[in-house]
Design a protein around this motif. Structure first.
Motif, PDB file in Angstrom:
ATOM      1  N   LYS A 116      30.706  17.944 -24.998  1.00 38.97           N
ATOM      2  CA  LYS A 116      30.753  17.970 -23.536  1.00 38.97           C
ATOM      3  C   LYS A 116      29.366  18.239 -22.950  1.00 38.97           C
ATOM      4  N   LEU A 117      28.647  19.179 -23.559  1.00 36.95           N
ATOM      5  CA  LEU A 117      27.311  19.501 -23.060  1.00 36.95           C
ATOM      6  C   LEU A 117      26.368  18.317 -23.221  1.00 36.95           C
ATOM      7  N   GLN A 118      26.505  17.589 -24.345  1.00 34.98           N
ATOM      8  CA  GLN A 118      25.638  16.441 -24.556  1.00 34.98           C
ATOM      9  C   GLN A 118      25.896  15.372 -23.502  1.00 34.98           C
ATOM     10  N   GLU A 119      27.144  15.223 -23.120  1.00 34.54           N
ATOM     11  CA  GLU A 119      27.456  14.272 -22.053  1.00 34.54           C
ATOM     12  C   GLU A 119      26.812  14.703 -20.734  1.00 34.54           C
ATOM     13  N   GLU A 120      26.849  16.012 -20.463  1.00 36.56           N
ATOM     14  CA  GLU A 120      26.200  16.517 -19.244  1.00 36.56           C
ATOM     15  C   GLU A 120      24.700  16.268 -19.291  1.00 36.56           C
ATOM     16  N   ILE A 121      24.088  16.497 -20.453  1.00 34.52           N
ATOM     17  CA  ILE A 121      22.651  16.267 -20.603  1.00 34.52           C
ATOM     18  C   ILE A 121      22.331  14.804 -20.334  1.00 34.52           C
ATOM     19  N   HIS A 122      23.132  13.924 -20.919  1.00 36.01           N
ATOM     20  CA  HIS A 122      22.895  12.494 -20.753  1.00 36.01           C
ATOM     21  C   HIS A 122      23.026  12.089 -19.284  1.00 36.01           C
ATOM     22  N   SER A 123      24.059  12.604 -18.619  1.00 37.00           N
ATOM     23  CA  SER A 123      24.265  12.268 -17.209  1.00 37.00           C
ATOM     24  C   SER A 123      23.116  12.774 -16.354  1.00 37.00           C
ATOM     25  N   ARG A 127      24.987  27.261 -33.966  1.00 43.97           N
ATOM     26  CA  ARG A 127      25.353  28.670 -34.152  1.00 43.97           C
ATOM     27  C   ARG A 127      26.858  28.873 -34.244  1.00 43.97           C
ATOM     28  N   PHE A 128      27.623  28.172 -33.388  1.00 52.20           N
ATOM     29  CA  PHE A 128      29.049  28.449 -33.316  1.00 52.20           C
ATOM     30  C   PHE A 128      29.920  27.319 -33.843  1.00 52.20           C
ATOM     31  N   ASP A 129      29.308  26.226 -34.276  1.00 52.56           N
ATOM     32  CA  ASP A 129      30.065  25.140 -34.894  1.00 52.56           C
ATOM     33  C   ASP A 129      31.190  24.659 -33.977  1.00 52.56           C
ATOM     34  N   ASN A 130      30.897  24.615 -32.688  1.00 53.60           N
ATOM     35  CA  ASN A 130      31.897  24.215 -31.694  1.00 53.60           C
ATOM     36  C   ASN A 130      31.639  22.765 -31.294  1.00 53.60           C
ATOM     37  N   VAL A 131      32.281  21.852 -32.004  1.00 53.21           N
ATOM     38  CA  VAL A 131      31.990  20.430 -31.830  1.00 53.21           C
ATOM     39  C   VAL A 131      32.344  19.947 -30.427  1.00 53.21           C
ATOM     40  N   GLU A 132      33.534  20.315 -29.972  1.00 54.19           N
ATOM     41  CA  GLU A 132      34.016  19.795 -28.700  1.00 54.19           C
ATOM     42  C   GLU A 132      33.128  20.246 -27.543  1.00 54.19           C
ATOM     43  N   GLU A 133      32.774  21.519 -27.525  1.00 54.97           N
ATOM     44  CA  GLU A 133      31.938  22.027 -26.446  1.00 54.97           C
ATOM     45  C   GLU A 133      30.549  21.398 -26.500  1.00 54.97           C
ATOM     46  N   HIS A 161      26.245  16.676 -35.755  1.00 59.21           N
ATOM     47  CA  HIS A 161      26.969  17.877 -36.190  1.00 59.21           C
ATOM     48  C   HIS A 161      27.629  17.656 -37.534  1.00 59.21           C
ATOM     49  N   TYR A 162      28.167  16.456 -37.756  1.00 58.55           N
ATOM     50  CA  TYR A 162      28.875  16.200 -39.003  1.00 58.55           C
ATOM     51  C   TYR A 162      27.918  16.154 -40.183  1.00 58.55           C
ATOM     52  N   ALA A 163      26.698  15.733 -39.944  1.00 57.50           N
ATOM     53  CA  ALA A 163      25.728  15.699 -41.036  1.00 57.50           C
ATOM     54  C   ALA A 163      25.415  17.099 -41.528  1.00 57.50           C
ATOM     55  N   ILE A 164      25.217  18.052 -40.606  1.00 59.02           N
ATOM     56  CA  ILE A 164      24.899  19.410 -41.059  1.00 59.02           C
ATOM     57  C   ILE A 164      26.105  20.045 -41.709  1.00 59.02           C
ATOM     58  N   ARG A 165      27.305  19.717 -41.217  1.00 63.97           N
ATOM     59  CA  ARG A 165      28.512  20.222 -41.878  1.00 63.97           C
ATOM     60  C   ARG A 165      28.586  19.727 -43.312  1.00 63.97           C
ATOM     61  N   ASN A 166      28.372  18.432 -43.475  1.00 58.54           N
ATOM     62  CA  ASN A 166      28.461  17.850 -44.810  1.00 58.54           C
ATOM     63  C   ASN A 166      27.345  18.347 -45.709  1.00 58.54           C
ATOM     64  N   ALA A 167      26.160  18.539 -45.148  1.00 63.56           N
ATOM     65  CA  ALA A 167      25.060  19.077 -45.954  1.00 63.56           C
ATOM     66  C   ALA A 167      25.421  20.455 -46.495  1.00 63.56           C
ATOM     67  N   LYS A 168      25.949  21.308 -45.626  1.00 68.68           N
ATOM     68  CA  LYS A 168      26.365  22.640 -46.067  1.00 68.68           C
ATOM     69  C   LYS A 168      27.435  22.541 -47.131  1.00 68.68           C
ATOM     70  N   LYS A 169      28.410  21.683 -46.880  1.00 67.28           N
ATOM     71  CA  LYS A 169      29.539  21.576 -47.806  1.00 67.28           C
ATOM     72  C   LYS A 169      29.068  21.147 -49.198  1.00 67.28           C
ATOM     73  N   TYR A 170      28.243  20.107 -49.246  1.00 73.63           N
ATOM     74  CA  TYR A 170      27.839  19.597 -50.556  1.00 73.63           C
ATOM     75  C   TYR A 170      26.841  20.524 -51.242  1.00 73.63           C
ATOM     76  N   TYR A 192      22.537  23.511 -28.344  1.00 70.49           N
ATOM     77  CA  TYR A 192      22.096  23.982 -29.665  1.00 70.49           C
ATOM     78  C   TYR A 192      22.957  25.154 -30.146  1.00 70.49           C
ATOM     79  N   SER A 193      23.229  26.093 -29.264  1.00 70.78           N
ATOM     80  CA  SER A 193      24.028  27.264 -29.643  1.00 70.78           C
ATOM     81  C   SER A 193      25.412  26.852 -30.097  1.00 70.78           C
ATOM     82  N   HIS A 194      26.051  25.991 -29.323  1.00 70.09           N
ATOM     83  CA  HIS A 194      27.411  25.580 -29.687  1.00 70.09           C
ATOM     84  C   HIS A 194      27.421  24.744 -30.961  1.00 70.09           C
ATOM     85  N   MET A 195      26.444  23.876 -31.130  1.00 69.26           N
ATOM     86  CA  MET A 195      26.465  22.976 -32.274  1.00 69.26           C
ATOM     87  C   MET A 195      26.078  23.677 -33.566  1.00 69.26           C
TER      88      MET A 195
END
Length: 1336
Positions: free
Chosen positions: A485-492, A476-482, A130-139, A471-474
């Protein structure tokens, strides 16, 4: 390489040797750089890197720092092409830093573009960075802004704006490419076409490489949009331009793009021809092995697709024979059997047509299946057919029809209670909504699909839904925390599936007619006999499968939605005689997978890579290749900008594992924060000895459980999810996100990895906070014997590479130092006893609880004595505070106890009563600050019952606790028994007139009470207030009264005036009392007569208007001792500014803090007030937020002005300082060069050029405001928040603040965010201390 190029290279090497022999370092560096550039152009990146390193080393040792600009750019570019992102970022950020220091906008634009390219590439290489796409947009956005600035306002008159058109066009190209990768295709098309229009309008050459890049991306875009004619037109233009400008790599990739186009329309001979042309070109280039391998893989993929197409045609003929057989069997017992055979055959045809992207055929076969299912009267097969038709329309980008058919499918699945089908249909509906731009609706559909999948115990479908929700949270909505959490659920969920804990029930549904059908003729391949079995066997979803599994599952497994790219290749059984089934993602992505559990995928394939992967290529498995590398489309202003970068071969890996690299990570090593949004973002460091890693054994086994772990913010010895990247040899793998940046510190022979986000203070990186954190964590790592002494280190200098790190250094600067060294050396100046902290840690160990790191920081405070216990805002609760209370019981000596802003209840006060009762300290002042907790009225009972507290209590703060009127008798007892009590605060405690009257009854003439705060309590009657004021008049020591938020009527105001006349008040806080201008005039008159020692007056939000406001100011001007005045929230307007100026310009003015927030002063009023401070030597704080609504047109074209200073102050900034209207960078602290001379165009324009005066003509007030700020040299804090200032104006005002000689050689600081504009100097906190916690 041509003969001319070879000669050029030899000549450059001769010139380099000559310069080296003569000792001419500048020429030596220049020729080394040129050789590196030539090799880079040829594609010999490894050799180019060697020469560029020579250039860098010579420049660092012998040349001025500015000479490093081209070197850092070239090194960053080559590392990026080699896909060594970590090294690329180091040099690219150094390039940007040098460009800022030299105020070189051109180099800043190049550096931001390169950084955008690198972060964008990192984003595409990971599944959830998520931080990479944020930084890509920013720069990329910063690069576009800079390019626009350079084009519109060239840095020098001799420079033509046309020279910067290239950067501006390339910036559009980068943004368009980024939008493409986020599936915002329409937005990407708009941006790219706009760039082409600029080329045409500015008459850019038809053979310009910028046009080539644009056409390349537009070609790819129109392929995705299925606009074949437009796609071919742009791709052919791209190839032609590259051929004319001798750009072989670009030409090769153009042919790859053309091959992709032919592949998508099933013209496999033409596709093979294009790939062969690309291969011939690639083989002629150096260091392009990866590109050659990719093309070869694509050729193989096309050959397999051609075989599938041939088979499809054969089976289509066989289906026609089945139709004739069915026609002959009408009305006989064989009719149903023939229809079932048709259905099975159509299932295979649908699958094959989807594999080769033949979506029109796919739709045709799906509609035939619908007809057959209708004849069979099988609702499940009918819903499967609807699902397939919906998929066809989705891939044909007819989203309205796709949604219609998906809804039909969902309705039938629901009618037959097929939970699996319902879940899949909902997920597909979500994908369609996402592609249509309804992101909120898409997320809702994904969540509904997940809910149904959980209800039906369908783990594979759950995984698909979770992926899409993530994908939607990361994205579309830039919701890092959510997203985390979803990635942890996927991994589990994956772990459970892989371990066999969960058994999927996808096979539980049986088709109504499946068991009735017979086998197809013997010459029909086995794949058509039982496609369900074959599908499940090859996808690896179920080990035990059911022949009657619904087609819905099969269709979904085979489909590739715009939101999902498969990471798996399905193959027919060995007995089928069929080639490998092709990946859905076309020749662009070819993956072989050994996964046993298919992930339904997401936007990008689940591939996690190592930065050192390129060096370990021989150790990896099958390769994943991208034909259109994102690097191709990223640009700088160099002529080789677009596609010169080789496309690295990435290795396919399991989605849940890291690739091996040279730095072999511990098994429990977590994901780097910037590489994975799912990483747990611990805010604390992990500590390890140099050769003895304390957070787990050397084999990566379980962490030691003998040491307690921190909670809250918190680190656990032995377990550090998402925080530590430590290899066995001690090398550090740093995260790239600033606020999740872990740095290594070596102190006392131990390595401590510290998260710098815990060291931020008011938006600035604080060395002092860093030292406190290091001291606390080092103490926790000491041996028990040494820790038992209770001595804590006093951290001194921090050194790295011989340089002492101080408060002027930014995180980025420190990071660059650490990249060259292994750690930062921490010097210990001495040891200080902190007995309470030692006791707390000991009791945590006894209770097997983790120390609270926030609490440790508070206890370490070196500015307070051991008997001052200040532990506010530590997230303490009745249970977690037990170790601390036990330590306090043993510590005994307490003069001040502040436990405010926690979540403590009555149980804690009960334990405090026991502590004080058992204490031997029977006298001496005691301050109890209990505000903002969860205490109830019975908490006061414990205070009443404790004789020690009654004897010692001097200050009691109970505000913001729900005490209610039930506390009235307890307060009465406290006021009666606590003879030393001089300050009582019960604001916002939900009390009414009843409690206030009890307080009145308890107060006697001999009472020592001097400070009383009862504000924000309602209702309180006028008679009760009159009684209170009358009683306070009789108290000889009473000095300060706070009635904030209590509405005062005329009777109350008259009584208050009597109090003011008869008492010698030092403070009167009436904010929000709505006394109006008449009440304010009457009250200030009374104060001017009665109180000669008034220090603090709060009339905020009191309904004062500009009418008669001069009378209020005239009265206030007589308060010669007043230090704080709050007039905020009153409609003073511009008309009242003269009255304010009269106060501030009065030579008797002693004000230190003036608050004028929300006073409607306007921009002119701001200027007037600040101008009056030029000769004011007393005022230190001025708050003027929300006073002006500056029209955008008045500031959009405003350029930052700079100020002359004979004694430039050292400066630091909380945000990245830009030379133009760039965005304030996220989580980057930048330092302004305090040595550069600035100039200000004064009112007469004497120091400004005529061009400058023209620029400022429409912004005279802004310029005057900057000049006024510069002249107000005694101010230590200025709040200009929410006044509508543009970024350029804020930077100009900051320049005025920071360059004036303000309070000597003190560091100027700023705190900027979306709503904040705070200018201050070091030592003055602007907003870190809560208003309720401020102490006089």
């Amino acid at each position: 390489m041509g003969r001319g190029e070879e000669e050029e290279l030899r000549a450059a090497k001769r010139a380099y040797k000559e310069a080296q022999r003569e000792g001419n370092h500048q020429e030596e560096a220049r020729w080394a750089n040129m050789i590196g550039d030539i090799l880079k152009q040829r594609g010999e990146y490894v050799e180019a890197l060697r020469w560029l390193r020579i250039d860098y080393e010579v420049s660092v040792k012998h040349l001025p720092q500015k000479q490093l600009l081209p070197t850092c750019q070239s090194l960053g570019e080559v590392y990026l092409r080699l896909e060594r992102f970590k090294e690329a970022l180091i040099y690219q950020k150094k390039h940007l830093g040098l460009a800022k220091e030299s105020n070189d906008l051109i180099e800043q634009q190049r550096a931001t573009t390169q950084l955008g390219r690198t972060y964008h590439e990192m984003f595409l290489r990971s599944e959830n960075d998520h931080y990479a796409i944020r930084n890509a947009k920013k720069y990329f956005k910063s690069a576009m802004k800079l390019a626009r600035t350079l084009k519109d306002s060239p840095p020098s008159p001799s420079t033509k704006s046309s020279l910067f058109l290239k950067e501006f066009i390339d910036a559009h190209n980068n943004m368009g490419m980024l939008e493409m990768d986020l599936d915002n295709l329409e937005e990407a098309e708009k941006i790219l076409l706009q760039a082409l229009k600029i080329c045409d309008d500015e008459e850019i050459s038809e053979n310009d490489d910028g046009r080539s890049r644009l056409n390349h991306n537009l070609g790819s875009l129109y392929i995705e949009l299925r606009e074949w004619t437009k796609a071919r037109e742009h791709i052919e233009k791209d190839i032609l331009i590259c051929r004319r400008i001798s750009h072989p790599q670009g030409e090769a990739k153009g042919f790859i793009n053309l091959g992709e186009l032919h592949y998508r329309v099933q013209k496999y001979d033409d596709a093979t021809l294009c790939y062969q042309k690309a291969l011939d070109i690639a083989k002629c280039m150096e260091d392009e092995d990866a590109l050659v391998d990719q093309i070869n893989q694509n050729i193989r993929t096309v050959k397999e697709a051609a075989k599938v197409l041939d088979d499809l045609k054969k089976y289509e003929q066989k289906y026609k024979r089945l139709m004739r057989a069915t026609s002959d069997a009408r009305g006989t017992s064989n009719e149903r059997k023939c229809l079932l055979e048709q259905n099975t055959c159509l299932d295979g045809l649908i699958e094959k047509s989807g594999v080769i992207f033949a979506w029109p055929k796919h739709r045709e076969f799906a509609k035939l299946k619908k007809r057959v299912a209708g004849e069979l009267c099988d609702k499940e097969k009918l819903s499967d057919a609807f699902l397939a038709i919906g998929e066809s329309y989705q891939k044909l980008r007819n989203f309205s029809k796709a949604r219609k058919w998906y809804m039909k499918s969902w309705n039938i699945y629901r009618s037959i209670q097929n939970l699996e089908g319902q879940a899949l249909a909902k997920i597909n509906i979500g994908e369609v909504l996402d592609s249509s731009g309804d992101w909120a609706g898409a997320l809702q559909a994904f969540e509904e699909g997940y809910r149904i999948a959980v209800q039906g115990n369908l783990p594979s479908v759950q995984l698909s839904a979770l992926d899409n929700m993530h994908y939607s949270h990361m994205i579309r909505f830039d919701n890092v925390e959510e997203a985390r959490k979803l990635q942890e659920e996927i991994h589990s969920l994956k772990q459970l599936l892989n371990e066999g804990v969960l058994r999927s029930t996808e096979s539980d549904y049986c088709s109504e007619t499946e068991t009735e059908g017979g086998n197809i003729s013997d010459d029909m391949p086995h794949a058509f006999t039982s496609p369900e079995i074959d599908k499940l066997a090859t996808s690896g979803i179920l080990e035990d499968f059911d022949e009657d599994v619904p087609l819905a599952l099969l269709v979904h497994q085979n489909k590739k939605s715009p939101k999902i790219k498969k990471s798996q290749v399905h193959a027919y059984g060995a007995n089928d005689g069929m080639p490998c089934q092709l990946p859905e993602c076309s020749p662009k992505v070819s993956i072989n997978s050994c996964d046993h559990q298919e992930s339904f995928g997401r936007k990008r394939a689940r591939v996690v890579i190592s930065d050192d992967e390129a060096d370990d290529s021989n150790d990896m498995g099958q390769s994943r290749r991208l034909l259109r590398s994102p690097i191709d489309n990223g640009t700088t202003s160099d002529k080789e900008n677009r596609r010169d970068v080789p496309i690295n071969t990435k290795k396919e890996q399991d989605a849940t594992l890291f690739a091996e690299s040279k730095d072999v990570h511990n098994v429990c090593t977590p994901t780097p924060v910037e590489e994975s949004i799912c990483s747990f973002k611990s805010k604390s460091p992990i500590c390890a000895a140099d050769n003895d890693i304390e957070f787990g054994d050397s084999t990566g086994g379980r962490a030691s459980a003998s040491k307690p772990a921190l909670n809250g913010s918190e680190f656990a010895v032995g377990h550090a999810p998402g925080s530590l990247l430590q290899s066995k040899n001690g090398d550090l793998n740093l995260s790239e996100d600033y606020h999740q940046q872990f740095l290594p510190f070596k102190i006392g022979g131990k390595l401590i990895y510290l998260n710098t986000s815990s060291c931020m203070h008011e938006g600035n990186f604080s060395i002092e906070y860093l030292k406190v954190e290091l001291a606390c964590l080092y103490y926790l790592q000491l041996a028990e014997e040494r820790r038992s002494k209770g001595l804590l280190p006093v951290v001194g200098d921090l050194k790295c590479g011989g340089k002492t790190i101080d408060s002027l250094d930014t995180i980025e600067a420190i990071k660059h130092l650490v990249c060259e060294k292994k750690w930062i050396e921490v010097l210990v100046d001495g040891w200080v006893p902190k007995r309470l902290m030692k006791l707390y840690v000991d009791h945590c160990a006894k209770l097997s609880e983790a120390p609270n790191i926030k609490l440790l920081r508070k206890l370490y405070n070196l500015e307070v004595s051991e008997d001052e216990v200040i532990v506010s805002d530590c997230a303490l609760q009745d249970l977690s505070v037990r170790p601390f209370l036990n330590a306090l019981h043993e510590h005994k000596a307490i003069a001040v106890l502040d436990i405010s802003h926690n979540m403590l209840g009555n149980e804690t006060v009960e334990k405090l009563q026991e502590i004080f009762t058992s204490s031997s300290q029977k006298y001496g002042g005691l301050t109890l600050d209990l505000h903002c907790n969860r205490f109830g009225p019975s908490a006061l009972f414990q205070i009443c019952e404790c004789a020690v507290i009654s004897a010692r209590l001097e200050v009691l703060n109970l505000s913001e606790n729900r005490l209610t009127d039930a506390c009235s008798s307890y307060l009465y007892t406290i006021l009666q028994n606590c003879k030393a009590l001089y300050s009582l605060n019960i604001e916002q405690c939900s009390i009414t007139s009843r409690t206030i009257q009890k307080i009145v009854d308890a107060l006697q003439e001999e009472s020592t009470l001097s400070h009383l705060s009862i504000g924000k309590n309602n209702p309180i009657s006028g008679n009760t207030m009159a009684n209170l004021f009358s009683r306070l008049t009789s108290l000889k020591r009473f000095q300060e009264l706070s009635l904030t938020g209590i509405r005062l009527n005329k009777i109350m105001v008259d009584s208050l005036c009597q109090l003011a006349l008869s008492s010698n008040l030092s403070g009167l806080l009436l904010g929000g009392t709505c006394i109006g201008v008449d009440g304010a005039v009457k009250l200030t008159e009374a104060l001017s007569i009665g109180s000669q020692e008034l220090l603090k007056l709060d009339l905020s939000n009191s309904g004062i208007t500009s009418h008669d406001f001069p009378k209020v100011c005239a009265n206030i001007s007589t308060f010669v001792a007043i230090l704080e005045l709050d007039l905020g929230g009153n409609s003073i307007s511009h008309e009242g500014c003269d009255a304010l100026r009269s106060i501030l310009m009065d030579s008797r003015c002693s004000l230190k803090c003036l608050i004028l927030d929300k006073c409607h002063l306007g921009l002119a009023g701001l200027v007037q007030v600040i101008q009056s401070l030029a000769d004011n030597d007393s005022l230190e704080e001025l708050h003027m937020a929300e006073n002006a609504k500056v029209a955008p047109e008045r500031t959009l074209q405003y350029n930052p002005i700079t100020i002359v200073s004979s004694t430039p102050a050292k400066q630091m900034s909380s945000g990245a300082d830009k030379a133009s209207e760039m965005e304030v960078a996220d989580s980057e602290d930048e330092m302004i060069d305090g040595k550069q001379q600035h100039t200000l165009s004064g009112p007469d324009g004497s120091c400004a050029s005529s061009c400058d005066r023209n620029l400022y003509a429409g912004c005279q007030l802004i310029q005057e405001l900057a000049e006024a700020i510069a002249s107000a040299k005694k101010l230590k804090l200025l709040d200009l928040s929410r006044n509508g200032f543009s970024q350029a104006v804020i930077e100009a005002l900051w320049a005025a603040w920071s360059t004036s000689s303000r309070c000597g050689d003190i560091i100027a600081t700023k705190h900027l965010s979306k709503d904040l504009v705070h200018f201050s100097i070091e030592g003055n906190c602007c907003c870190s201390v809560k208003p309720c916690c401020r102490r006089d």
